[in-house]
Design a protein around this motif. Structure first.
Motif, mmCIF file in Angstrom:
data_model
loop_
_atom_site.group_PDB
_atom_site.id
_atom_site.type_symbol
_atom_site.label_atom_id
_atom_site.label_comp_id
_atom_site.label_asym_id
_atom_site.label_seq_id
_atom_site.Cartn_x
_atom_site.Cartn_y
_atom_site.Cartn_z
ATOM 1 N N ILE A 1 -5.497 0.871 8.704
ATOM 2 C CA ILE A 1 -6.425 0.157 9.591
ATOM 3 C C ILE A 1 -6.973 -1.088 8.903
ATOM 4 O O ILE A 1 -7.004 -2.172 9.490
ATOM 5 C CB ILE A 1 -7.569 1.095 10.039
ATOM 6 C CG1 ILE A 1 -7.017 2.186 10.965
ATOM 7 C CG2 ILE A 1 -8.681 0.303 10.726
ATOM 8 C CD1 ILE A 1 -8.007 3.305 11.240
ATOM 9 N N GLU A 2 -7.402 -0.961 7.653
ATOM 10 C CA GLU A 2 -7.963 -2.109 6.932
ATOM 11 C C GLU A 2 -6.934 -3.214 6.736
ATOM 12 O O GLU A 2 -7.233 -4.398 6.914
ATOM 13 C CB GLU A 2 -8.557 -1.668 5.591
ATOM 14 C CG GLU A 2 -9.832 -0.867 5.718
ATOM 15 C CD GLU A 2 -10.905 -1.577 6.541
ATOM 16 O OE1 GLU A 2 -11.150 -2.788 6.307
ATOM 17 O OE2 GLU A 2 -11.490 -0.935 7.415
ATOM 18 N N LYS B 1 -6.376 -4.894 10.157
ATOM 19 C CA LYS B 1 -7.517 -5.726 10.571
ATOM 20 C C LYS B 1 -7.572 -7.032 9.797
ATOM 21 O O LYS B 1 -7.769 -8.097 10.382
ATOM 22 C CB LYS B 1 -8.833 -4.949 10.403
ATOM 23 C CG LYS B 1 -9.059 -3.939 11.498
ATOM 24 C CD LYS B 1 -10.245 -3.011 11.324
ATOM 25 C CE LYS B 1 -11.428 -3.476 10.577
ATOM 26 N NZ LYS B 1 -12.522 -2.493 10.519
ATOM 27 N N THR B 2 -7.377 -6.984 8.497
ATOM 28 C CA THR B 2 -7.490 -8.208 7.703
ATOM 29 C C THR B 2 -6.266 -9.108 7.867
ATOM 30 O O THR B 2 -6.394 -10.329 7.858
ATOM 31 C CB THR B 2 -7.705 -7.889 6.212
ATOM 32 O OG1 THR B 2 -6.643 -7.061 5.749
ATOM 33 C CG2 THR B 2 -9.026 -7.196 5.986
ATOM 34 N N GLN C 1 -7.059 5.117 6.966
ATOM 35 C CA GLN C 1 -8.038 4.040 6.765
ATOM 36 C C GLN C 1 -7.411 2.833 6.074
ATOM 37 O O GLN C 1 -7.731 1.691 6.397
ATOM 38 C CB GLN C 1 -9.251 4.554 5.977
ATOM 39 C CG GLN C 1 -10.502 3.745 6.206
ATOM 40 C CD GLN C 1 -10.890 3.637 7.679
ATOM 41 O OE1 GLN C 1 -10.850 4.599 8.442
ATOM 42 N NE2 GLN C 1 -11.263 2.445 8.100
ATOM 43 N N ALA C 2 -6.498 3.068 5.141
ATOM 44 C CA ALA C 2 -5.818 1.952 4.460
ATOM 45 C C ALA C 2 -4.989 1.145 5.451
ATOM 46 O O ALA C 2 -4.989 -0.093 5.421
ATOM 47 C CB ALA C 2 -4.929 2.483 3.334
ATOM 48 N N LYS D 1 0.825 -1.219 0.000
ATOM 49 C CA LYS D 1 0.000 0.000 0.000
ATOM 50 C C LYS D 1 0.854 1.261 0.000
ATOM 51 O O LYS D 1 0.331 2.364 0.108
ATOM 52 C CB LYS D 1 -0.935 0.015 1.220
ATOM 53 C CG LYS D 1 -1.937 -1.098 1.256
ATOM 54 C CD LYS D 1 -3.052 -0.843 0.283
ATOM 55 C CE LYS D 1 -4.118 -1.917 0.431
ATOM 56 N NZ LYS D 1 -5.194 -1.735 -0.517
#
Length: 115
Positions: A77-78, A81-82, A74-75, A26
């Motif tokens: 965090i996502e 989490k995954t 947000q990127a 990312k």
């Protein structure tokens, strides 16, 4: 000045490389990693030490710290989490803190330029 955040991720040490690789995809490469000890809902674990059953209530974890622009928050965090979710106690926490300023010592750059 746009908003800057500090993301702290506390999780299992064996998940570091997969998280690092996922964040790099990312475009997020800068981070600080520390070994820490902690306990949460899992309440430690029982081990045999010198023939006696002992409860170890502080377990080894890692803390990943990332200073980032709010636009990338947000990127991060996502991805965390995954990547980190196993569904078991001890997966960890993601903590987001506001940062008032960042200063790069070498160049004197401030704010987003210093990230």
């Amino acid at each position: 000045m746009n908003k800057i955040c500090k993301v702290e991720i506390i999780t299992r040490s064996e998940k570091l490389n997969i998280l690092k690789d996922s964040l790099a995809q990312k475009g997020i490469k800068g981070m600080t990693v520390s070994n820490v000890m902690g306990a949460g809902n899992q309440k430690g674990k029982t081990e045999i030490y010198r023939g006696n059953e002992t409860t170890i209530d502080l377990l080894p974890k890692i803390r990943i710290e990332i200073i980032t622009k709010e636009s990338l928050l947000q990127a991060i965090i996502e991805v965390a989490k995954t990547t980190l979710k196993t569904g078991s106690a001890g997966d960890g926490k993601i903590i987001i803190l506001p940062v008032s300023n960042v200063i790069r010592i070498r160049t004197g750059q401030e704010g987003e330029d210093a990230i």
